[in-house]
Design an enzyme around this catalytic site. Structure first.
Site, short mmCIF file in Angstrom:
data_model
loop_
_atom_site.label_atom_id
_atom_site.label_comp_id
_atom_site.label_asym_id
_atom_site.label_seq_id
_atom_site.Cartn_x
_atom_site.Cartn_y
_atom_site.Cartn_z
N LYS A 1 3.88 0.85 10.03
CA LYS A 1 4.08 2.04 9.21
C LYS A 1 3.59 3.29 9.92
O LYS A 1 4.15 4.36 9.75
CB LYS A 1 3.38 1.87 7.86
N GLU B 1 0.88 -1.17 0.00
CA GLU B 1 0.00 0.00 0.00
C GLU B 1 0.92 1.21 0.00
O GLU B 1 1.80 1.32 0.86
CB GLU B 1 -0.87 -0.02 1.26
N ARG C 1 4.48 -12.89 9.67
CA ARG C 1 5.21 -11.67 9.34
C ARG C 1 6.49 -11.61 10.17
O ARG C 1 6.61 -12.26 11.21
CB ARG C 1 4.35 -10.43 9.55
P1 ATP Z 1 -0.66 -1.63 6.56
O1 ATP Z 1 -1.01 -1.79 7.96
O2 ATP Z 1 -0.47 -0.23 6.14
O3 ATP Z 1 -1.48 -2.46 5.60
P2 ATP Z 1 1.38 -3.51 5.94
O4 ATP Z 1 2.55 -3.76 6.82
O5 ATP Z 1 0.41 -4.58 5.69
O6 ATP Z 1 0.78 -2.21 6.51
P3 ATP Z 1 1.57 -3.25 3.09
O7 ATP Z 1 2.13 -2.15 2.29
O8 ATP Z 1 0.14 -3.55 2.94
O9 ATP Z 1 1.92 -2.94 4.58
O10 ATP Z 1 2.44 -4.55 2.87
C1 ATP Z 1 2.78 -5.05 1.61
C2 ATP Z 1 3.07 -6.51 1.73
O11 ATP Z 1 4.14 -6.73 2.62
C3 ATP Z 1 1.88 -7.26 2.26
O12 ATP Z 1 1.70 -8.45 1.50
C4 ATP Z 1 2.24 -7.55 3.67
O13 ATP Z 1 1.66 -8.73 4.11
C5 ATP Z 1 3.78 -7.66 3.61
N1 ATP Z 1 4.35 -7.30 4.90
C6 ATP Z 1 4.17 -6.17 5.59
N2 ATP Z 1 4.82 -6.21 6.77
C7 ATP Z 1 5.45 -7.40 6.82
C8 ATP Z 1 6.29 -8.05 7.79
N3 ATP Z 1 6.61 -7.47 8.95
N4 ATP Z 1 6.76 -9.28 7.50
C9 ATP Z 1 6.45 -9.86 6.33
N5 ATP Z 1 5.66 -9.33 5.40
C10 ATP Z 1 5.17 -8.10 5.62
MG MG Z 2 -1.48 -4.19 4.24
#
Ligand code: ATP
Ligand code: MG
Length: 582
Positions: free
Chosen positions: A291, A55, A281
Site C-alpha cells: 500500500k 486497515e 499472501r
Molecule cells: P498494511 O501493511 O498496511 O497492514 P496490508 O496489506 O496488511 O497492509 P490490510 O488492510 O491490513 O493491508 O489488509 C487487510 C487484510 O487483507 C488482511 O487480513 C491482510 O492479511 C489481507 N491481505 C493484504 N494483502 C494481501 C495479499 N497480498 N494477499 C492476501 N491477503 C492480503
Molecule cells: Mg495489515
C-alpha cells in the site's frame, strides 16, 4: 463508473453451495477449509464466523481480493457470517475516503457484510478495561524507557532481552500510571504499557510487547477522545473475540504473532478464543502490492489516480474493465497455500480472457488508421452489412449493421509494401478478405512526396465476393478488419499494459526505476465502428484481432475512450524476445 454489464447474472450471495453441501465425502479445497470442516464435525463450533479486517489507509488491491474471497467465501460456503471490520488503531494514516472506497470494492466483488460492519476503534473502551485487567493480574506494566531503549533492550535472535528497570512495578503503581497516561498527564512517547511475558523468549514478539502508546492524534472516528492507542497485536485478537469470530484468517507474516494472539486471549476475560490460521499472501509478477508503494505512485502522479487502469487496486481493475467474476475466478484458481509464492500475471490475464470471451461482443476498431480508397466502388454508395456480435454462436448476442463505403480505414500494420514471406495481409497487388465484406486488392500506394510516408492505398474489390469465395477458386489467406471512414467514430484508445517491466519490481533497485515506460500508450485518433456510438461507459468489447477493451468513464458524446483490458494473445512474450535479441 456506471457498470450495468458487470452485474452478476446470478446472485453471488446464493450461487455457492449452501452449508454442508461440501459433504463429508467431498474433499475440502484447501487446508483452511479442512480445519473448519474438522471443527464443525467435532462439534468445536456449530457455526463459522470470519472477518475481513482492512486497515483504512489505502485502497484495496488484488491481494485483498484473495483475502475477501477466502473470508466471505468460507462464510457463504458453510452458511456462516463474515464481518467487515476496520482495523483502525493507527490514527494518523487513516481516512474516510478509504473507508468508503473499501465498502464499494467489497460489494462490487460480490460480497456483503449485512449489518456487521465494525471498527476496532469501537472497542477502545473494552480494550482499555482489558488492559487494566492485565495490570491487575500483574501481567502488564508501564515502562518509562524510550522507544530506542526498548528496541535495544529487546535483544536479538541470538541474545535474550534485558528486563526493563520498571518491569517489577506493583499493579497498584502500574494502574495509577496507566490511568494518568490515559488522562493525558504524560507527553507522547514518554511511556508505554507492555505485557509482562518473557524477555528471554526465543520468539522476540513475546519479549514484553507494547500494548499501548501515548499519541495525541486526531482519530477519524473517535476524534480527540483518546490520547493513548492500543497496538495491533492487542487489538486484533480481542476484536476477534468480542465479535465471536471462530477462525481468524490472516497472512503468513503473522505466524510469529500467533503465540501473542493466544497469550492475550488466555489472560483476559473475553467470551471466546478464536483460532488464528495463516495463509500465503498473493504476490503477482510485474506488480507491486504494498500500500505504501501504491500510495507513492498516486501521490507522485506516476499514475492517474487510485483507479488508474494500470493499478492492481480493485478500483483500477474495475475501471480497466475487469469483471468481479474474473477476479473471483482467479482467486479460486490460485487457491490457498501455506507457503509464500509468486503467481504469474499471465495466469491472471488468462482468467480475464476466459471471462471476457463469453461476454464481450465482437466489433471492429482500427487503432492506427490507414486510409483505403476503393476505386471501383461508387462514390456515395453505402451498403449496410450484417455482422454477428458473437460469430462463434451468432444467436447468442445477435447482429448489428456495419456500413460499407468507398473509403475505409484499415490498420497500418495490416499493410506492408515489401511483405516478408509469412505476411498474409495486404501488400501491393495482393488480396485480402475484409471481415464481413468483400475481397480487397491493393492496386497502388500513395505516399507523401515530402516524407515518403504511406498516406493512402488505392484499392479495388471483387464485387462477387460479398461473404463468399471467388468463383474461380483462387485462395485468399488473410482476413483484416476495417471501418467505413465516413461512418466511423473517432476514439481515444488507451493501450493499458503492465505497469512494471520486470517480474519482481524493486528487487534489484528502487521500484520506480522498474516502471514500464510503455505501460499506457494513448492512441488519440483511433476509429471504431458506428455501432459503438451507443455504448456506455463500463461496457466491454472485443475489438476483433486486437484485444478486449472497456469504455472508460472519460468518454464524451462523440468521442469515446477505451481501455485495453487484455490483449488477445500474450504479446509480452514476443516483445520480451525481441528485446533480448537486440
Ligand atoms: P498494511 O501493511 O498496511 O497492514 P496490508 O496489506 O496488511 O497492509 P490490510 O488492510 O491490513 O493491508 O489488509 C487487510 C487484510 O487483507 C488482511 O487480513 C491482510 O492479511 C489481507 N491481505 C493484504 N494483502 C494481501 C495479499 N497480498 N494477499 C492476501 N491477503 C492480503
Ligand atoms: Mg495489515
Amino acid at each position: 463508473m456506471s457498470d450495468p454489464k458487470s452485474a452478476p447474472k446470478t446472485d453471488p450471495r446464493t450461487d455457492a453451495p449452501a452449508a454442508g453441501e461440501a459433504g463429508p465425502e467431498q474433499k475440502p479445497r484447501d487446508f483452511i477449509r479442512e480445519v473448519i470442516e474438522e471443527d464443525l464435525r467435532s462439534g468445536k463450533h456449530a457455526r463459522v464466523a470470519t472477518r475481513f479486517p482492512p486497515e483504512p489507509n489505502g485502497y484495496l488491491h488484488i491481494g485483498h481480493a484473495k483475502s475477501i474471497c477466502l473470508n466471505f467465501g468460507i462464510a457463504r460456503q458453510y452458511g456462516g457470517t463474515c464481518n467487515l471490520r476496520y482495523d483502525d488503531t493507527n490514527p494518523s494514516k487513516e481516512d474516510v475516503e478509504y473507508v468508503d472506497a473499501i465498502e464499494a470494492d467489497v460489494r462490487w466483488l460480490g460480497f456483503d457484510w449485512d449489518d456487521r460492519k465494525y471498527y476496532a476503534s469501537n472497542y477502545f473502551g473494552p480494550l482499555y478495561q482489558f488492559a487494566e485487567e492485565l495490570i491487575q493480574k500483574g501481567l502488564a506494566y508501564v515502562d518509562d524507557q524510550s522507544a530506542e531503549e526498548i528496541r535495544v533492550n529487546r535483544g536479538t535472535l541470538t541474545q535474550p532481552g534485558k528486563p526493563s528497570p520498571h518491569r517489577d512495578r506493583t499493579p497498584a503503581e502500574n494502574l495509577d500510571l496507566f490511568r494518568r497516561m490515559r488522562a493525558g498527564e504524560f507527553p507522547d512517547g514518554s511511556r508505554v504499557l507492555r505485557a509482562k511475558i518473557d524477555m528471554a523468549s526465543p520468539n522476540i514478539v513475546m519479549r514484553d510487547p507494547t500494548l499501548y502508546r501515548i499519541r495525541r492524534a486526531h482519530h477519524h472516528r473517535t476524534g480527540d477522545a483518546w490520547c493513548i492507542y492500543p497496538m495491533y497485536d492487542f487489538t486484533h485478537c480481542i476484536s476477534d473475540a468480542l465479535e465471536g469470530i471462530t477462525h481468524s484468517i490472516c497472512t503468513l507474516e503473522f505466524e510469529i504473532n500467533r503465540p501473542l494472539y493466544d497469550w492475550v486471549l488466555d489472560h483476559v476475560s473475553v467470551p471466546c478464543h478464536p483460532r488464528q490460521i495463516e495463509f500465503a499472501r498473493l504476490n503477482l509478477t510485474y506488480t507491486v502490492m504494498s500500500k505504501r508503494k501504491l500510495l507513492q505512485l498516486v501521490q507522485d502522479g506516476l499514475v492517474r489516480g487510485w483507479d488508474d487502469p494500470r493499478m492492481p487496486t480493485l478500483a483500477g481493475l474495475r475501471r480497466r474493465g475487469v469483471t468481479a467474476e474474473a477476479l473471483r475466478l482467479f482467486c479460486e484458481r490460485i487457491g490457498v497455500a501455506k507457503r509464500d509464492s509468486q503467481v504469474e500475471v499471465e495466469l491472471f490475464e488468462h482468467c480475464l480472457r476466459e471471462d471476457l470471451n463469453t461476454r464481450a461482443r465482437r466489433v471492429m476498431a482500427v487503432l492506427r488508421p490507414l486510409k483505403v480508397v476503393i476505386e471501383n466502388y461508387p462514390e456515395g454508395q453505402v451498403e449496410e452489412l450484417d455482422a454477428a456480435y458473437f460469430p462463434d454462436d451468432p444467436p447468442k448476442m445477435g447482429y448489428r449493421k456495419v456500413p460499407f463505403s468507398r473509403e475505409l480505414y484499415i490498420e497500418r500494420d495490416d499493410f506492408m509494401e515489401e511483405p516478408p514471406k509469412k505476411f498474409f495481409r495486404l501488400a501491393p497487388g495482393r488480396e485480402v478478405r475484409l471481415r464481413w465484406a468483400y475481397l480487397l486488392k491493393c492496386e497502388r500506394v500513395v505516399k507523401d512526396p515530402a516524407t515518403g510516408e504511406i498516406v493512402e492505398l488505392r484499392c479495388s474489390i471483387d464485387p462477387h465476393t460479398l461473404n463468399q469465395n471467388p468463383a474461380d477458386g483462387r485462395k485468399v489467406k488473410g482476413t483484416i478488419h476495417w471501418v467505413s471512414a465516413a461512418h466511423a467514430l473517432e476514439a481515444e484508445v488507451r493501450l493499458v499494459d503492465r505497469l512494471f517491466k520486470v517480474e519482481r519490481p524493486g528487487e534489484e533497485r528502487d521500484f520506480l526505476q522498474d516502471l514500464n515506460p510503455a505501460s499506457m500508450e494513448v492512441l488519440p485518433a483511433a476509429r471504431v465502428e458506428r455501432s459503438l456510438s451507443e455504448a456506455a461507459a463500463g461496457e466491454r468489447f472485443q475489438f476483433e484481432r486486437v484485444g478486449f477493451f472497456a469504455m472508460d468513464a472519460d468518454s464524451r458524446p462523440g468521442k469515446p475512450v477505451f481501455n485495453r483490458i487484455v490483449s488477445l494473445k500474450d504479446s509480452w512474450a514476443r516483445i520480451a524476445k525481441a528485446e533480448a535479441g537486440k
